[in-house]
Motif scaffolding. Sequence first.
Motif, PDB file in Angstrom:
ATOM      1  N   THR A  68       0.840  -1.197   0.000  1.00 32.12           N
ATOM      2  CA  THR A  68       0.000   0.000   0.000  1.00 32.12           C
ATOM      3  C   THR A  68       0.875   1.247   0.000  1.00 32.12           C
ATOM      4  O   THR A  68       2.079   1.184   0.315  1.00 32.12           O
ATOM      5  CB  THR A  68      -0.903   0.049   1.249  1.00 32.12           C
ATOM      6  OG1 THR A  68      -0.069   0.186   2.414  1.00 32.12           O
ATOM      7  CG2 THR A  68      -1.768  -1.206   1.356  1.00 32.12           C
ATOM      8  N   PHE A  69       0.254   2.368  -0.329  1.00 31.89           N
ATOM      9  CA  PHE A  69       0.979   3.635  -0.254  1.00 31.89           C
ATOM     10  C   PHE A  69       1.534   3.852   1.145  1.00 31.89           C
ATOM     11  O   PHE A  69       2.699   4.206   1.322  1.00 31.89           O
ATOM     12  CB  PHE A  69       0.064   4.803  -0.653  1.00 31.89           C
ATOM     13  CG  PHE A  69       0.580   6.116  -0.140  1.00 31.89           C
ATOM     14  CD1 PHE A  69       1.708   6.694  -0.697  1.00 31.89           C
ATOM     15  CD2 PHE A  69      -0.023   6.754   0.930  1.00 31.89           C
ATOM     16  CE1 PHE A  69       2.215   7.887  -0.214  1.00 31.89           C
ATOM     17  CE2 PHE A  69       0.473   7.949   1.427  1.00 31.89           C
ATOM     18  CZ  PHE A  69       1.603   8.522   0.850  1.00 31.89           C
ATOM     19  N   GLU A  70       0.704   3.619   2.159  1.00 31.36           N
ATOM     20  CA  GLU A  70       1.138   3.852   3.538  1.00 31.36           C
ATOM     21  C   GLU A  70       2.335   2.984   3.894  1.00 31.36           C
ATOM     22  O   GLU A  70       3.295   3.458   4.505  1.00 31.36           O
ATOM     23  CB  GLU A  70      -0.006   3.598   4.516  1.00 31.36           C
ATOM     24  CG  GLU A  70       0.363   3.945   5.948  1.00 31.36           C
ATOM     25  CD  GLU A  70      -0.782   3.798   6.934  1.00 31.36           C
ATOM     26  OE1 GLU A  70      -0.487   3.497   8.102  1.00 31.36           O
ATOM     27  OE2 GLU A  70      -1.947   3.990   6.546  1.00 31.36           O
ATOM     28  N   ALA A  71       2.316   1.716   3.506  1.00 32.03           N
ATOM     29  CA  ALA A  71       3.432   0.814   3.793  1.00 32.03           C
ATOM     30  C   ALA A  71       4.701   1.289   3.084  1.00 32.03           C
ATOM     31  O   ALA A  71       5.792   1.286   3.674  1.00 32.03           O
ATOM     32  CB  ALA A  71       3.084  -0.611   3.375  1.00 32.03           C
ATOM     33  N   TYR A 104      -0.549  10.317  -7.400  1.00 36.35           N
ATOM     34  CA  TYR A 104      -1.030  11.006  -6.204  1.00 36.35           C
ATOM     35  C   TYR A 104      -2.448  11.535  -6.408  1.00 36.35           C
ATOM     36  O   TYR A 104      -2.796  12.041  -7.464  1.00 36.35           O
ATOM     37  CB  TYR A 104      -0.107  12.171  -5.852  1.00 36.35           C
ATOM     38  CG  TYR A 104      -0.635  12.999  -4.715  1.00 36.35           C
ATOM     39  CD1 TYR A 104      -0.511  12.558  -3.410  1.00 36.35           C
ATOM     40  CD2 TYR A 104      -1.294  14.201  -4.944  1.00 36.35           C
ATOM     41  CE1 TYR A 104      -1.013  13.297  -2.349  1.00 36.35           C
ATOM     42  CE2 TYR A 104      -1.802  14.949  -3.898  1.00 36.35           C
ATOM     43  CZ  TYR A 104      -1.653  14.497  -2.605  1.00 36.35           C
ATOM     44  OH  TYR A 104      -2.163  15.224  -1.569  1.00 36.35           O
ATOM     45  N   SER A 105      -3.251  11.406  -5.359  1.00 32.40           N
ATOM     46  CA  SER A 105      -4.564  12.057  -5.318  1.00 32.40           C
ATOM     47  C   SER A 105      -4.752  12.602  -3.906  1.00 32.40           C
ATOM     48  O   SER A 105      -4.138  12.124  -2.947  1.00 32.40           O
ATOM     49  CB  SER A 105      -5.688  11.079  -5.672  1.00 32.40           C
ATOM     50  OG  SER A 105      -5.791  10.078  -4.689  1.00 32.40           O
ATOM     51  N   SER A 106      -5.603  13.600  -3.771  1.00 34.08           N
ATOM     52  CA  SER A 106      -5.770  14.276  -2.484  1.00 34.08           C
ATOM     53  C   SER A 106      -6.296  13.349  -1.388  1.00 34.08           C
ATOM     54  O   SER A 106      -6.097  13.631  -0.211  1.00 34.08           O
ATOM     55  CB  SER A 106      -6.681  15.489  -2.635  1.00 34.08           C
ATOM     56  OG  SER A 106      -7.944  15.098  -3.115  1.00 34.08           O
ATOM     57  N   LEU A 109      -3.594  12.311   1.119  1.00 34.55           N
ATOM     58  CA  LEU A 109      -3.014  13.301   2.020  1.00 34.55           C
ATOM     59  C   LEU A 109      -3.208  12.970   3.502  1.00 34.55           C
ATOM     60  O   LEU A 109      -2.245  13.099   4.276  1.00 34.55           O
ATOM     61  CB  LEU A 109      -3.549  14.694   1.695  1.00 34.55           C
ATOM     62  CG  LEU A 109      -2.828  15.872   2.333  1.00 34.55           C
ATOM     63  CD1 LEU A 109      -1.334  15.862   2.006  1.00 34.55           C
ATOM     64  CD2 LEU A 109      -3.453  17.181   1.874  1.00 34.55           C
ATOM     65  N   PRO A 110      -4.384  12.516   3.952  1.00 31.65           N
ATOM     66  CA  PRO A 110      -4.516  12.183   5.377  1.00 31.65           C
ATOM     67  C   PRO A 110      -3.536  11.088   5.834  1.00 31.65           C
ATOM     68  O   PRO A 110      -2.920  11.205   6.897  1.00 31.65           O
ATOM     69  CB  PRO A 110      -5.970  11.726   5.510  1.00 31.65           C
ATOM     70  CG  PRO A 110      -6.679  12.431   4.399  1.00 31.65           C
ATOM     71  CD  PRO A 110      -5.684  12.463   3.270  1.00 31.65           C
ATOM     72  N   ALA A 111      -3.371  10.042   5.034  1.00 36.76           N
ATOM     73  CA  ALA A 111      -2.418   8.981   5.392  1.00 36.76           C
ATOM     74  C   ALA A 111      -0.989   9.518   5.377  1.00 36.76           C
ATOM     75  O   ALA A 111      -0.189   9.206   6.274  1.00 36.76           O
ATOM     76  CB  ALA A 111      -2.560   7.798   4.431  1.00 36.76           C
ATOM     77  N   PHE A 112      -0.676  10.330   4.377  1.00 37.43           N
ATOM     78  CA  PHE A 112       0.653  10.943   4.291  1.00 37.43           C
ATOM     79  C   PHE A 112       0.949  11.750   5.557  1.00 37.43           C
ATOM     80  O   PHE A 112       1.979  11.580   6.194  1.00 37.43           O
ATOM     81  CB  PHE A 112       0.723  11.837   3.046  1.00 37.43           C
ATOM     82  CG  PHE A 112       1.962  12.671   2.965  1.00 37.43           C
ATOM     83  CD1 PHE A 112       3.143  12.138   2.475  1.00 37.43           C
ATOM     84  CD2 PHE A 112       1.955  14.012   3.365  1.00 37.43           C
ATOM     85  CE1 PHE A 112       4.295  12.919   2.384  1.00 37.43           C
ATOM     86  CE2 PHE A 112       3.093  14.790   3.291  1.00 37.43           C
ATOM     87  CZ  PHE A 112       4.262  14.240   2.797  1.00 37.43           C
ATOM     88  N   ARG A 113       0.002  12.610   5.935  1.00 37.98           N
ATOM     89  CA  ARG A 113       0.202  13.457   7.114  1.00 37.98           C
ATOM     90  C   ARG A 113       0.281  12.640   8.400  1.00 37.98           C
ATOM     91  O   ARG A 113       1.080  12.949   9.285  1.00 37.98           O
ATOM     92  CB  ARG A 113      -0.916  14.481   7.214  1.00 37.98           C
ATOM     93  CG  ARG A 113      -0.806  15.580   6.186  1.00 37.98           C
ATOM     94  CD  ARG A 113      -1.934  16.567   6.304  1.00 37.98           C
ATOM     95  NE  ARG A 113      -1.724  17.718   5.443  1.00 37.98           N
ATOM     96  CZ  ARG A 113      -2.666  18.548   5.076  1.00 37.98           C
ATOM     97  NH1 ARG A 113      -3.915  18.386   5.511  1.00 37.98           N
ATOM     98  NH2 ARG A 113      -2.394  19.560   4.288  1.00 37.98           N
ATOM     99  N   VAL A 131       5.077  16.105  -4.299  1.00 37.96           N
ATOM    100  CA  VAL A 131       4.843  16.153  -5.733  1.00 37.96           C
ATOM    101  C   VAL A 131       4.211  14.843  -6.197  1.00 37.96           C
ATOM    102  O   VAL A 131       4.733  13.764  -5.896  1.00 37.96           O
ATOM    103  CB  VAL A 131       6.166  16.371  -6.510  1.00 37.96           C
ATOM    104  CG1 VAL A 131       5.918  16.439  -8.013  1.00 37.96           C
ATOM    105  CG2 VAL A 131       6.882  17.621  -6.025  1.00 37.96           C
ATOM    106  N   GLY A 132       3.117  14.951  -6.914  1.00 41.27           N
ATOM    107  CA  GLY A 132       2.527  13.796  -7.566  1.00 41.27           C
ATOM    108  C   GLY A 132       3.204  13.590  -8.905  1.00 41.27           C
ATOM    109  O   GLY A 132       3.380  14.537  -9.669  1.00 41.27           O
ATOM    110  N   VAL A 133       3.630  12.354  -9.167  1.00 39.43           N
ATOM    111  CA  VAL A 133       4.349  12.052 -10.410  1.00 39.43           C
ATOM    112  C   VAL A 133       3.680  10.875 -11.121  1.00 39.43           C
ATOM    113  O   VAL A 133       2.947  10.097 -10.511  1.00 39.43           O
ATOM    114  CB  VAL A 133       5.835  11.730 -10.146  1.00 39.43           C
ATOM    115  CG1 VAL A 133       6.560  12.943  -9.576  1.00 39.43           C
ATOM    116  CG2 VAL A 133       5.999  10.539  -9.214  1.00 39.43           C
TER     117      VAL A 133
END
Length: 154
Positions: A68-71, A104-106, A109-113, A131-133
Motif C-alpha cells: 500500500t501507499f502507507e506501507a 497522487y490524489s488528495s 493526504l490524510p495517510a501521508f500526514r 509532488v505527484g508524479v
Amino acid sequence: MKIYSFALIVLFLSCNDQAPLTNENAAQETTITKRYIDPHNGYSEAVSVEANGVKTIYFSGQVGVGETFEAQFRDAVQKLLQMLEKSGATFDDVVKYNTYIVDYSSDMLPAFRAVRKELLGDIDMPASTLVGVEALGLESWGVEIEAIAVIKAN
C-alpha cells in the motif's frame, strides 16, 4: 532588454563592497571537501559537502516497498532515517525534503500526514515539497523521499 540587463549588472558590481578575488586574498578561499556515502550503480546514497565548519548532506531518493501507499511511505521514511543516522545526522538536522508519490490524489493526504507526524513529528519541521508524479525509476516504486541536512563538521 539586453542593455537594461547589462545596466543592472554594472550597478550591482559598482555597489558591491567586497574586494575582487586577487592573489593577495586568494589564500582566504574556503576549502570544500566532498564525501560520497554508499556509492553504487552510478550514484551515491548521499554526498556530504563540508566547508567552514559546516557539513551539508544531500540524500538520494529513498524508496519504500510494500503493498500500500502507507506501507511504502513508512518504509521510505525508515530508510531515510537510517541514512541520516549512517551520515551522523538526525531528522532534526534536515532543512529540506521532497516526497514524490506516483498517481497522487488528495485522498492520500490524510495517510501521508498521519505517517509523517507519527514518524517525523510536526514541530519545527523542515521545508517540504510533495509532488505527484506519473512514475518513478521502477514500476513497483510508489513513493520516494529525498532530503538535505546540515550539521556541524567534525
